[in-house]
Design a protein around this motif. Sequence first.
Motif, PDB file in Angstrom:
ATOM      1  N   PHE A   1      27.592  54.451  24.250  1.00 22.39           N
ATOM      2  CA  PHE A   1      27.069  53.394  25.020  1.00 22.39           C
ATOM      3  C   PHE A   1      25.844  54.657  25.244  1.00 22.39           C
ATOM      4  O   PHE A   1      25.658  55.457  25.521  1.00 22.39           O
ATOM      5  CB  PHE A   1      27.826  54.414  26.705  1.00 22.39           C
ATOM      6  CG  PHE A   1      27.470  52.961  27.727  1.00 22.39           C
ATOM      7  CD1 PHE A   1      27.641  51.962  27.469  1.00 22.39           C
ATOM      8  CD2 PHE A   1      26.453  54.049  28.373  1.00 22.39           C
ATOM      9  CE1 PHE A   1      26.773  51.428  28.883  1.00 22.39           C
ATOM     10  CE2 PHE A   1      25.090  53.860  29.409  1.00 22.39           C
ATOM     11  CZ  PHE A   1      26.286  51.764  29.518  1.00 22.39           C
TER      12      PHE A   1
ATOM     13  N   PRO B   1      21.596  48.606  27.776  1.00 23.24           N
ATOM     14  CA  PRO B   1      21.790  47.980  28.765  1.00 23.24           C
ATOM     15  C   PRO B   1      19.653  48.827  29.419  1.00 23.24           C
ATOM     16  O   PRO B   1      19.646  46.796  29.946  1.00 23.24           O
ATOM     17  CB  PRO B   1      22.869  48.699  29.541  1.00 23.24           C
ATOM     18  CG  PRO B   1      22.762  50.259  29.290  1.00 23.24           C
ATOM     19  CD  PRO B   1      22.387  50.226  27.395  1.00 23.24           C
TER      20      PRO B   1
ATOM     21  N   HIS C   1      34.818  52.527  44.181  1.00 21.75           N
ATOM     22  CA  HIS C   1      34.339  50.440  44.075  1.00 21.75           C
ATOM     23  C   HIS C   1      35.174  50.116  45.564  1.00 21.75           C
ATOM     24  O   HIS C   1      36.587  50.440  45.233  1.00 21.75           O
ATOM     25  CB  HIS C   1      34.226  50.638  43.107  1.00 21.75           C
ATOM     26  CG  HIS C   1      33.907  48.895  43.301  1.00 21.75           C
ATOM     27  ND1 HIS C   1      35.018  47.736  44.005  1.00 21.75           N
ATOM     28  CD2 HIS C   1      33.016  47.720  43.102  1.00 21.75           C
ATOM     29  CE1 HIS C   1      34.447  46.534  43.734  1.00 21.75           C
ATOM     30  NE2 HIS C   1      33.296  47.270  43.572  1.00 21.75           N
TER      31      HIS C   1
ATOM     32  N   PHE D   1      38.544  48.245  43.811  1.00 24.59           N
ATOM     33  CA  PHE D   1      38.703  48.676  42.298  1.00 24.59           C
ATOM     34  C   PHE D   1      38.665  50.356  42.416  1.00 24.59           C
ATOM     35  O   PHE D   1      39.628  50.577  41.431  1.00 24.59           O
ATOM     36  CB  PHE D   1      37.509  48.960  40.980  1.00 24.59           C
ATOM     37  CG  PHE D   1      37.617  47.416  41.250  1.00 24.59           C
ATOM     38  CD1 PHE D   1      37.838  45.919  40.964  1.00 24.59           C
ATOM     39  CD2 PHE D   1      36.242  46.803  40.794  1.00 24.59           C
ATOM     40  CE1 PHE D   1      37.628  44.576  40.172  1.00 24.59           C
ATOM     41  CE2 PHE D   1      34.681  45.712  40.629  1.00 24.59           C
ATOM     42  CZ  PHE D   1      36.188  44.291  40.833  1.00 24.59           C
TER      43      PHE D   1
ATOM     44  N   VAL E   1      35.511  54.479  39.440  1.00 28.17           N
ATOM     45  CA  VAL E   1      34.741  53.459  38.849  1.00 28.17           C
ATOM     46  C   VAL E   1      33.798  55.121  37.912  1.00 28.17           C
ATOM     47  O   VAL E   1      33.571  56.115  38.758  1.00 28.17           O
ATOM     48  CB  VAL E   1      34.041  52.475  39.227  1.00 28.17           C
ATOM     49  CG1 VAL E   1      34.784  50.818  39.049  1.00 28.17           C
ATOM     50  CG2 VAL E   1      32.974  52.687  40.359  1.00 28.17           C
TER      51      VAL E   1
ATOM     52  N   GLN F   1      30.298  52.915  33.202  1.00 31.41           N
ATOM     53  CA  GLN F   1      30.739  51.284  33.936  1.00 31.41           C
ATOM     54  C   GLN F   1      30.134  50.512  34.884  1.00 31.41           C
ATOM     55  O   GLN F   1      29.510  49.359  34.389  1.00 31.41           O
ATOM     56  CB  GLN F   1      31.981  51.203  34.622  1.00 31.41           C
ATOM     57  CG  GLN F   1      33.457  51.359  33.686  1.00 31.41           C
ATOM     58  CD  GLN F   1      34.395  52.148  34.880  1.00 31.41           C
ATOM     59  OE1 GLN F   1      34.832  52.483  35.216  1.00 31.41           O
ATOM     60  NE2 GLN F   1      35.932  52.263  33.211  1.00 31.41           N
ATOM     61  N   LEU F   2      29.597  51.628  36.206  1.00 32.49           N
ATOM     62  CA  LEU F   2      28.099  50.806  36.536  1.00 32.49           C
ATOM     63  C   LEU F   2      26.970  49.808  35.989  1.00 32.49           C
ATOM     64  O   LEU F   2      26.268  49.106  36.260  1.00 32.49           O
ATOM     65  CB  LEU F   2      28.202  51.950  37.918  1.00 32.49           C
ATOM     66  CG  LEU F   2      27.273  51.603  38.475  1.00 32.49           C
ATOM     67  CD1 LEU F   2      27.140  50.180  39.499  1.00 32.49           C
ATOM     68  CD2 LEU F   2      26.662  52.493  39.442  1.00 32.49           C
TER      69      LEU F   2
ATOM     70  N   ALA G   1      26.851  49.206  33.001  1.00 33.50           N
ATOM     71  CA  ALA G   1      26.803  48.032  31.503  1.00 33.50           C
ATOM     72  C   ALA G   1      27.021  46.941  32.372  1.00 33.50           C
ATOM     73  O   ALA G   1      26.322  45.688  32.608  1.00 33.50           O
ATOM     74  CB  ALA G   1      28.362  48.040  30.981  1.00 33.50           C
ATOM     75  N   THR G   2      27.528  47.189  33.623  1.00 34.08           N
ATOM     76  CA  THR G   2      27.799  46.453  35.073  1.00 34.08           C
ATOM     77  C   THR G   2      26.378  45.213  35.129  1.00 34.08           C
ATOM     78  O   THR G   2      26.387  44.163  35.657  1.00 34.08           O
ATOM     79  CB  THR G   2      28.814  46.328  35.633  1.00 34.08           C
ATOM     80  OG1 THR G   2      30.097  47.062  35.398  1.00 34.08           O
ATOM     81  CG2 THR G   2      28.971  45.046  36.472  1.00 34.08           C
TER      82      THR G   2
ATOM     83  N   VAL H   1      24.827  43.380  32.212  1.00 35.04           N
ATOM     84  CA  VAL H   1      26.140  42.257  31.742  1.00 35.04           C
ATOM     85  C   VAL H   1      26.200  41.093  33.222  1.00 35.04           C
ATOM     86  O   VAL H   1      26.168  39.996  32.979  1.00 35.04           O
ATOM     87  CB  VAL H   1      27.311  42.338  31.541  1.00 35.04           C
ATOM     88  CG1 VAL H   1      28.467  41.545  31.346  1.00 35.04           C
ATOM     89  CG2 VAL H   1      27.856  43.579  30.559  1.00 35.04           C
ATOM     90  N   HIS H   2      25.777  41.886  34.236  1.00 33.43           N
ATOM     91  CA  HIS H   2      25.683  41.268  36.273  1.00 33.43           C
ATOM     92  C   HIS H   2      24.106  40.325  35.476  1.00 33.43           C
ATOM     93  O   HIS H   2      24.382  38.702  36.346  1.00 33.43           O
ATOM     94  CB  HIS H   2      25.082  41.735  36.449  1.00 33.43           C
ATOM     95  CG  HIS H   2      24.872  41.714  38.496  1.00 33.43           C
ATOM     96  ND1 HIS H   2      24.317  40.761  38.889  1.00 33.43           N
ATOM     97  CD2 HIS H   2      25.914  40.474  39.562  1.00 33.43           C
ATOM     98  CE1 HIS H   2      24.168  40.511  40.078  1.00 33.43           C
ATOM     99  NE2 HIS H   2      25.258  39.999  39.818  1.00 33.43           N
TER     100      HIS H   2
END
Lengths: 174, 174
Positions: A4, A9, A125, A128, A131, A135-136, A138-139, A142-143
């Motif tokens: 990563f 990102p 979260h 969830f 987290v 992950q945040l 990357a999201t 992707v969002h």
Amino acid sequence: MKDFDLKKPIEILERTPVVLKHILQDISVEWSHANEGSETWSAFDVIGHLIHGEKTDWIPRIEIILSESPDKNFIPFDRFAQSTENQNKTLSQLLDQFEKIRKINLEKLKSKNITQDDLNKKGIHPAFGEVSLRQLIATWAVHDLNHISQITRVMAFQYKKQVGPWIEYLRILK
Amino acid sequence: MKDFDLKKPIEILERTPVVLKHILQDISVEWSHANEGSETWSAFDVIGHLIHGEKTDWIPRIEIILSESPDKNFIPFDRFAQSTENQNKTLSQLLDQFEKIRKINLEKLKSKNITQDDLNKKGIHPAFGEVSLRQLIATWAVHDLNHISQITRVMAFQYKKQVGPWIEYLRILK
């Protein structure tokens, strides 16, 4: 991708405002303001959602994870806030606003000098549980891709009947 | 949309090359050249497919429909031709090539001064049989949106694991 690398990102996040401008700026309202039926979003609505996320979601959550405070709970994100906030704005105003706030937020992100250790830090979260910062972030990227895809889908939907039998070859209309 | 105004699909068709440049130009190969598994396409492959369509599909089919010839059969389109044609090209070269050929093709389209009567004229598709010029041109525009969506999906796929539990909220990863 195996590792990563924060640059990856950011490549997406930097491009999205200008990509959306090229898709939508000065286009007919039949493309920008039509949706897929009641209770669904137009391209215009999606831009409002992206702005709201810049204000209340991504950076505030990154700051909760990185802060010294022991309370790591995220504030729940209102996915429908833009419908009241943006009623009197033009699409062009929203595209500019998104470009500006994203630029400021990426400067904030870069100024934090996030390390590989930081990426493993956790927040809570509301749905969830635990987290990671990795992950945040990357999201977040992707969002963006998710909503670019959604905008093209909503636009394509306006021609669902016009394409006739070709609908069979067009995954975006299924 | 109720009526079919030729300006509307042209709004999409004109934008696609520059939209794709802003998504992909100078991005890391991890985004541009990765795919969704064997026998699937990367963003790079999609650009090759779009160029091949400009060369052999859309305008030639429009010309068959509008020609005086009684033979209205379309030539079948090879959806995999780009894999051999573009092996030695860079993404930047393909993006430029797509921009140029699309511009030429939109000039050709506009020069035909297509009327509402023309839009009802028919061609014979190898799988669907009779299709109208209106359907063909609408499909050309939706085909662009379909592939912009595909490119964002293939890029998002590279972070399928990295987003962790958020996959649940990301339709593009399903």
